[in-house]
Design an enzyme around this catalytic site. Structure first.
Site, PDB file in Angstrom:
ATOM      1  N   CYS A  25      31.544 179.202 -19.861  1.00 56.72           N
ATOM      2  CA  CYS A  25      32.395 179.228 -21.049  1.00 56.72           C
ATOM      3  C   CYS A  25      31.587 178.994 -22.334  1.00 56.72           C
ATOM      4  O   CYS A  25      30.816 179.862 -22.718  1.00 56.72           O
ATOM      5  CB  CYS A  25      33.534 178.225 -20.887  1.00 56.72           C
ATOM      6  SG  CYS A  25      34.851 178.540 -22.039  1.00 56.72           S
TER       7      CYS A  25
ATOM      8  N   HIS B 214      36.197 179.633 -15.971  1.00 56.60           N
ATOM      9  CA  HIS B 214      35.876 178.325 -15.387  1.00 56.60           C
ATOM     10  C   HIS B 214      35.893 178.366 -13.859  1.00 56.60           C
ATOM     11  O   HIS B 214      36.961 178.423 -13.264  1.00 56.60           O
ATOM     12  CB  HIS B 214      36.887 177.280 -15.879  1.00 56.60           C
ATOM     13  CG  HIS B 214      36.702 176.928 -17.301  1.00 56.60           C
ATOM     14  ND1 HIS B 214      35.831 175.950 -17.725  1.00 56.60           N
ATOM     15  CD2 HIS B 214      37.242 177.456 -18.429  1.00 56.60           C
ATOM     16  CE1 HIS B 214      35.858 175.874 -19.041  1.00 56.60           C
ATOM     17  NE2 HIS B 214      36.702 176.777 -19.495  1.00 56.60           N
TER      18      HIS B 214
ATOM     19  N   GLU C 195      35.153 175.987 -11.900  1.00 57.43           N
ATOM     20  CA  GLU C 195      35.415 174.661 -11.344  1.00 57.43           C
ATOM     21  C   GLU C 195      36.894 174.350 -11.170  1.00 57.43           C
ATOM     22  O   GLU C 195      37.258 173.434 -10.446  1.00 57.43           O
ATOM     23  CB  GLU C 195      34.756 173.581 -12.225  1.00 57.43           C
ATOM     24  CG  GLU C 195      35.330 173.411 -13.631  1.00 57.43           C
ATOM     25  CD  GLU C 195      34.790 174.398 -14.673  1.00 57.43           C
ATOM     26  OE1 GLU C 195      34.304 175.467 -14.265  1.00 57.43           O
ATOM     27  OE2 GLU C 195      34.869 174.122 -15.870  1.00 57.43           O
TER      28      GLU C 195
END
Ligand code: XMP
Length: 509
Positions: free
Chosen positions: A79, A167, A169
């Site tokens: 990001c 993202h 994660e």
């Protein structure tokens, strides 16, 4: 040598999640603020640049020193990290004018990109950014796009640098774990040597060296962190570990006796101290929750201090500090406003002059549990719900009396045992009962009663920062409510709390 990945934090709310995902892949990692890049040593196998609330286009954007990193080590920009490596190296980032929040579908443009090895085309990814990469330098190559974002991912040719604007994660990125796995195993060539067993082995050996023959004092609370810290210290130094478990009279029904028994069973050198009366005396007439916390903290320190002096020649104080506390203290944003200062009761007075040892300071909560399991920690302690340090004091609204404690202990006992016997305990993150400072009318038999109201609270959460109320089955609530009113003298009404956090909190205080 423990291999590791370095995560440079630019302040994203998701940075800790990146670290947790890597640890789940058995890869050790550390988060450091971008302003303090640590010395690059051979154990660092790769670096990740996190997301950020900042923009590369603002007046003073975050600017890390990557001179020892970019082009020299595998690098993953996430990001903001991706935007940074585009904008400051010959590309361009601008304000996004299309929708770049939430779900998107990945179109992989370069099947040879190691980062997307085995990742399905069309896989769902999670975007969250206001800026977007408009142009990349000529030696950069687009590796994936989405419907709205042409440069969703790119690699830098001639370097082991890969970047993604989404993202990996977060839970909603379906193949996020695979993408991180490709980075750490495929690109950084990590071996995956971070396991509970290896942590235990290394920590025990380090503790032996650090502590030698010196004595250590540790305050046990009955919670997972202090219990695991005690077990690992016990394995390292045996009887030189002196544990103190204080009964503040604000624990759950039978908790002190049961937990003390489990500790003894585990072979710990533990002393149980009944200090109920001292706590009750200090709490007498106190209604304000913050004042209750202060009173409890003060008595705890007095009792602990007195008990520690009985251990002659103690040199160390062990604490169950875990990694989120450590990160919090060095955070880019400074200490988070959402964390209450009182959460870690028991800062000790300076005059105690003890050195501090914190065997769990590199672990996340779920890792503490994994380590505890590996060490054979009693299931009863391992899987218990979190319980606040000030205990029932903040679940009794208004003044505390021994009678109110008795009532709420009985109510809580029925509720918690009920959750266990209906196989609901593990589904719930935290549960308990609250004594309300009001009375209401009821009828029991032929008589009118005017008695106390108690509230039940059960929430689902992952870390207590946000929480939702649990949709417990009606039949279960009906049964528990009946049992409470029938068995607990002084209670004629039970209510169930259906508020989420935010805006409510978990404890009523
Ligand atoms: P709140 O009520 O702030 O609680 O939503 C979030 C989590 O923190 C626990 N809690 C405490 N823990 N000392 C503690 O050790 C405290 O003073 C304290 N206050 C709240 C609460 O039980 C929940 O798990």
């Amino acid at each position: 040598m423990q291999e590791q990945i370095l995560i440079l934090d630019f302040g994203s709310q998701f940075t800790q999640l990146i670290a947790r995902r890597l640890r789940e892949l058995n890869v050790y990692c550390e988060i450091h603020p971008y302003t303090k890049v640590p010395k690059i040593t051979p154990d660092i196998k790769g670096v990740i640049l996190s997301g950020s609330p900042h923009s590369v286009r603002e007046e003073n954007p975050p600017q890390p020193n990557l001179s020892e990193i970019k082009g020299k080590l595998p690098l993953l920009g996430v990001c903001f990290g991706a935007q940074y490596l585009a904008h400051f190296f010959g590309g361009e980032v601008g304000k996004s004018n299309s929708r770049e929040y939430g779900r998107a579908h990945l179109e992989i443009k370069d099947k040879n990109s190691k980062l997307f090895n085995d990742v399905a085309d069309d896989s769902v990814v999670w975007m969250s950014h206001a800026d977007t990469i408009l142009k990349i330098p000529s030696n950069y190559k687009v590796t994936a796009s989405t419907h709205d974002v042409k440069i969703a991912a790119y690699d830098i040719e001639g370097e082991e640098t890969s970047c993604i604007q989404f993202h990996p994660e977060v839970y909603h990125t379906k193949e996020g774990a695979k993408i991180l796995k490709n980075f750490v195993y495929g690109i950084c060539k990590c071996k995956g040597d971070w396991t509970p067993a290896s942590f235990i082995e290394t920590t025990i050996s380090d503790l032996k060296t650090q502590l030698g023959d010196e004595k250590v004092i540790l305050g046990l609370s009955g919670g997972v962190d202090s219990s695991v810290a005690a077990m690992i210290l016990h394995k390292a130094i045996g009887k030189n570990l002196h544990c103190i478990f204080v009964d503040n009279g604000l624990l759950r029904k039978n908790e002190f006796e049961t937990v003390l028994e489990s500790y003894k069973h585990m072979g710990l050198n533990v002393k149980g101290v009944n200090a109920k009366d001292k706590f009750y005396a200090e709490l007498n007439g106190v209604s304000d929750p913050e004042k209750k916390r202060k009173a409890i903290g003060k008595v705890f320190i007095d009792v602990f201090d007195e008990e520690s002096k009985l251990v002659t020649n103690a040199q160390w104080l062990a604490q169950g500090t875990i990694y989120p506390d450590v990160i919090e203290s060095v955070s880019v944003k400074g200490p988070s406003a959402t964390i209450k200062s009182h959460h870690n009761v028991g800062g000790l007075p300076d005059y105690m002059k003890l050195k501090i040892v914190e065997p769990l300071r590199s672990l996340f909560k779920d890792e503490v549990r994994r380590v505890g399991k590996e060490l054979g920690l009693d299931e009863n302690i391992l899987n218990r719900h979190p319980f606040p340090g000030p205990g029932l004091a903040i679940r009794i609204l208004g003044e505390i009396t021994p009678e109110k404690i008795r009532v709420i202990q009985e109510v809580d006992y029925i509720f918690i045992e009920g959750l266990k016997s209906h196989n609901l305990y593990k589904e719930v993150w935290q549960a308990g009962a609250i004594f309300l400072p009001i009375q209401s009318v009821g009828v029991m038999g032929d008589e009118r009663t005017y008695e106390s109201v108690v509230a039940l609270r059960a929430v689902s959460s992952t870390d207590g920062m946000t929480a939702d109320w649990c949709h417990l089955p009606y039949e279960f609530l009906a049964k528990i409510s009946n049992e409470i009113i029938n068995k607990v003298k002084g209670v004629n009404r039970v209510v169930y709390d259906i508020s989420s956090k935010p805006p409510a909190t978990i404890e009523w205080e």
